[in-house]
Design a protein around this motif. Sequence first.
Motif: not given
Length: 84
Positions: A34-44, A52-64
């Motif tokens: 979760v930390d890595k995904k949130m940092k990736e979303v924040s960086r991009l 918003h960062t958390a929701v986009l990170a959750a969407l990315n994890v759910a997609d995977e």
Amino acid sequence: MSEKNTLVVKINNQEYTLASSASREYMLGVADIVDKKMKEVSRLNPGLNTTHTAVLAALNVADEYVRLRREYDMLKKQSSRQHY
């Protein structure tokens, strides 16, 4: 009843207390994902707030998860056909 493990983790520079019957190693691994995904979303998307960062990170994890689940189901179906 399973014993609860409690662990404080840092995700996106915020501390969270987790409680689970899972092992500490498992909880650390999940928190790290979760930390890595949130940092990736924040960086991009540097202008996003935490929500918003958390929701986009959750969407990315759910997609995977959905992609892996579909692949698993397909492989399971192929495997069961080969055993007949």
